[in-house]
Design an enzyme around this catalytic site. Structure first.
Site, short mmCIF file in Angstrom:
data_model
loop_
_atom_site.label_atom_id
_atom_site.label_comp_id
_atom_site.label_asym_id
_atom_site.label_seq_id
_atom_site.Cartn_x
_atom_site.Cartn_y
_atom_site.Cartn_z
N HIS A 19 5.39 -5.07 8.47
CA HIS A 19 5.02 -3.66 8.27
C HIS A 19 5.96 -2.73 9.04
CE1 HIS A 19 0.90 -5.59 7.82
NE2 HIS A 19 1.01 -4.91 6.69
N LYS B 169 7.58 -8.93 -0.38
CA LYS B 169 6.81 -10.18 -0.35
C LYS B 169 5.73 -10.15 -1.42
CE LYS B 169 3.66 -12.09 2.78
NZ LYS B 169 2.62 -12.23 1.83
N LEU C 110 -1.08 -4.74 11.64
CA LEU C 110 0.36 -4.53 11.50
C LEU C 110 1.16 -5.62 12.20
CD1 LEU C 110 0.60 -0.66 12.07
CD2 LEU C 110 0.23 -1.91 9.93
N GLN D 49 2.78 -7.10 -6.86
CA GLN D 49 2.22 -5.78 -6.51
C GLN D 49 3.29 -4.70 -6.71
OE1 GLN D 49 -0.44 -4.84 -3.07
NE2 GLN D 49 1.44 -4.19 -2.07
N SER E 82 2.77 -12.32 7.34
CA SER E 82 1.59 -11.90 6.58
C SER E 82 0.45 -11.70 7.58
CB SER E 82 1.20 -12.99 5.58
OG SER E 82 -0.14 -12.81 5.16
O1 PAF Z 1 0.01 -4.45 0.36
C1 PAF Z 1 -1.02 -3.98 0.88
O2 PAF Z 1 -1.22 -4.02 2.09
C2 PAF Z 1 -2.10 -3.37 -0.02
O3 PAF Z 1 -2.21 -4.06 -1.22
C3 PAF Z 1 -1.89 -1.87 -0.26
C4 PAF Z 1 -0.60 -1.59 -1.02
C5 PAF Z 1 -1.86 -1.13 1.07
C6 PAF Z 1 -3.04 -1.31 -1.11
O4 PAF Z 1 -4.26 -1.52 -0.48
#
Ligand code: PAF
Length: 285
Positions: free
Chosen positions: A39, A151, A35, A155, A187
């Protein structure tokens, strides 16, 4: 803060918390741990939007290719738990691989066309793995909303598509990118960069800032390419792609285009693959 290592433990904590707060809304922040401030900004957004915040830490083997860094992915659990607690998380869910993928498992989500371009082209199967675990985690945690960082723009687009296509009853919240003071997008992989590589990595953000100054998608793309080409020629990065795309479909936006688009960049710096993006706003004439 409560720690749940298994699904039954999570269920127990969730019903304990629900018993004390009827109608409480739950926000879910799925992570792979390691983290950082990015996050924690998702957690503080979740905290503002809901009564109960659940954070998962699960390094998902399904989303790593055979030559990718699954084994080396950082797993500083004690540090993560301390950060989660300080950020105000109510429940941390840290399932094992066996808990999420029991023997005999057969069926995965297919991320479709939106998951096979850009990151999906460079990392075949990556978004199938991401969507499979996100679907499972959403089913397990059953939150009212789930918070993801912008970011990982593709996704986020794939998850929004899955929520529509599978009629999932959850709100998907996209949270702003958090950057280091010098502009590097945060990241978990930044920790793999040497000092020199970290300096080289700044060109990703510099290319996006150049794109932001332009009036059309084609000019934005050309401006970003110009900045990146210098770094490629100097051997500082290996460029994977730079594109201007529609944020919902990830399809290229090349014609004059009033409204918003995303500039996306992906490059390897040393052995570390980094991605970044920014929103572009184009005025109509
Ligand atoms: O973005 C991330 O950290 C991962 O791709 C996730 C969404 C937790 C899925 O494993």
């Amino acid at each position: 803060m409560r720690l749940a290592r298994s699904i039954p433990e999570l269920d127990r904590h969730r019903s304990d918390l629900r018993a004390g707060a009827v109608g409480a809304r739950t926000a879910f922040v799925p992570t792979m741990g390691a983290l950082h401030a990015g996050h924690l900004s998702l957690v503080s957004l979740a905290r503002r939007l809901a009564d109960v915040v659940v954070l998962s830490i699960f390094v998902n083997p399904l989303q790593f290719g055979p030559t990718e860094d699954y084994a080396d992915y950082p797993r500083p659990l004690a540090d993560d738990l301390a950060k989660a607690e300080a950020a105000g998380v109510d429940i941390v869910f840290t399932p094992s691989v066996k808990e999420i993928y029991p023997p005999g498992r057969q069926i995965s989500v297919n991320a479709g066309a939106i998951g096979s371009i850009l990151e999906g082209a460079s990392r075949p199967g990556h978004f199938d793995g991401v969507l499979t675990v996100v679907l499972k985690l959403l089913n397990i945690v059953a939150p009212d909303m789930a918070v993801f960082g912008r970011k990982d723009a593709q996704q986020l687009a794939c998850i929004r598509r899955m929520v529509l296509d599978f009629d999932l009853d959850v709100d998907i919240v996209g949270a702003p990118i958090i950057r280091e003071p010098d502009g590097l997008a945060m990241s978990s992989r930044n920790r793999f960069l040497s000092a020199a590589e970290r300096t080289s990595a700044l060109v990703l953000n510099a290319s996006l800032r150049a794109a932001e100054l332009e009036a059309t998608p084609a000019e934005a793309l050309a401006a970003a390419e110009k900045v990146l080409t210098k770094a490629v020629t100097a051997g500082e990065i290996v460029l994977d792609y730079v594109k201007v795309v529609n944020a919902t479909t990830m399809a290229p936006v090349l014609e004059d285009h009033p409204g918003t688009a995303l500039a996306l960049v992906a490059a390897r710096v040393g052995t570390t693959r980094l991605i970044d993006n920014t929103e572009l706003i184009f005025a109509s004439d």
